[in-house]
Design an enzyme around this catalytic site. Structure first.
Site, PDB file in Angstrom:
ATOM      1  CE  LYS A  53      22.326  46.371 -13.357  1.00 60.46           C
ATOM      2  NZ  LYS A  53      23.494  46.274 -12.477  1.00 60.46           N
ATOM      3  CD  GLN A  97      23.967  45.397  -8.920  1.00 65.62           C
ATOM      4  OE1 GLN A  97      23.495  45.021  -9.981  1.00 65.62           O
ATOM      5  NE2 GLN A  97      24.463  46.611  -8.760  1.00 65.62           N
ATOM      6  CG  ASP A 120      28.741  44.598 -14.817  1.00 67.93           C
ATOM      7  OD1 ASP A 120      27.989  45.421 -15.377  1.00 67.93           O
ATOM      8  OD2 ASP A 120      28.624  44.246 -13.626  1.00 67.93           O
TER       9      ASP A 120
END
Ligand code: NAP
Length: 305
Positions: A53, A97, A120
């Protein structure tokens, strides 16, 4: 007739090109878009995801930082770190994460991220906006699926859509997005009665279950759009060999490498029935990271309106 394969890699690349253009436009105004990806502990899969990412962000001209903490980090320390990132005006996107170590409550962490930096799309405020059908930073994987469906040129409006799986990160937001596009949506899960009959009604079938080759050809309506979100790693065994007996390519990979990545759909047989289908890998996977980059540039644009 064999289904058309939806090329997730190519569609992700075109999204990344548009992100790069929007990043350049921001930079012309003196704005450097930035994302910080936070990892706690050393789960090997998370290590790869976080690295990829941050690397993709930098490739597109976004400042991409990785913040790595030891597995023993306390919840208080992580919440303080998120609060610091919330207050840092140079950062547009924060991603923590998952999964987190057991001593940390992931819900509390997600709820601490500022909604306007929640790239997200997991914060309850953004989840609420999504379910109200209003513009928001939306979860990346289902967002990518909508792009894949659109790439077929078929309309979503009025179609019967069936989503198998009701997780907070894929199934539920997927259903909300398809509803927002005026599909007639059904969500299936582990308690659904006669799931194959429900699936067979779908013009658009999205599988997000996490069970290798769960969706057989007999569950698919002829001509349907079939999107396979599942990512399952099979190790060499007689069961794996039996499961893959219709897929010579995957079987050969399993035998040569000892492991192979498969989806939730029996691709080799389903492609003979479906109209459109995504492969695994190369379907939904590449879209998730492209949509994360899109959310990051979007967050930066909104913060500097
Ligand atoms: P999850 O949280 O484990 O949810 C799985 C869902 O599938 C649950 O709602 C569960 O139902 C349902 N399910 C499980 N077994 C079932 C069965 N036998 N019949 C019907 N429904 C069943 O998984 P997730 O996070 O949504 O992920 C799903 C898959 O997508 C995984 O393979 C994951 O690796 C993959 N994934 C891929 C990407 C990507 O970027 N490509 C991103 C995210 C996830 P209940 O709710 O009733 O338990």
């Amino acid at each position: 007739m064999s289904a058309c394969t939806i090329d997730g890699k190519a569609i992700a690349a075109s999204i990344e090109t548009s992100v790069r253009r929007r990043v350049d436009a921001l930079k012309c105004r003196g704005i450097q878009p930035a994302i910080t990806v936070v990892r706690v502990g050393d789960d090997p899969a998370s290590e790869i995801y976080v690295r990829n990412k941050a690397r993709k962000a930098r490739e597109l001209g976004i400042a991409g930082d990785e913040l790595i903490f030891p597995a023993g980090l306390t919840e208080e320390a992580l919440l303080a770190e998120v609060a610091r990132l919330n207050g840092d005006a140079t950062i547009d996107g924060i991603l923590v994460q998952l999964p987190l170590p057991p001593q940390i409550n992931a819900t509390r962490v997600i709820e601490t991220i500022a909604p306007d930096k929640d790239v997200d799309g997991f914060h309850p405020f953004n989840v609420g906006l999504l379910h109200l059908g209003r513009a928001t930073l939306a979860p990346c994987t289902p967002g990518g699926v909508v792009r894949l469906i659109d790439s077929t040129g078929e309309t979503i409006e009025g179609k019967r859509a069936v989503v198998i799986g009701r997780s907070d990160i894929v199934g539920k937001p997927m259903a909300a997005m398809l509803l927002a596009r005026n599909a007639t949506v059904t969500i299936c899960h582990s308690r659904t009665r006669d799931l194959p009959a429900v699936a067979r009604e779908a013009d658009i079938l999205v599988a997000a279950i996490g069970r290798p080759l769960f969706v057989s050809a007999s569950m698919i309506k002829p001509g349907a759009i079939v999107i396979d979100v599942g990512m399952n790693r099979l190790e060499r065994s007689s069961e794996s060999e039996a499961l893959l007996n219709a897929d010579g390519g995957k079987l050969a990979q399993l035998r040569s490498r000892g492991t192979v990545l498969v989806g939730d759909v029996d691709f080799a047989r389903a492609r003979e029935i479906a109209g459109w289908i995504t492969p695994v890998p190369g379907g939904v996977g590449p879209m998730t990271i492209a949509m994360l980059m899109l959310n990051t540039v979007e967050a930066a644009e909104r913060r500097h309106q």
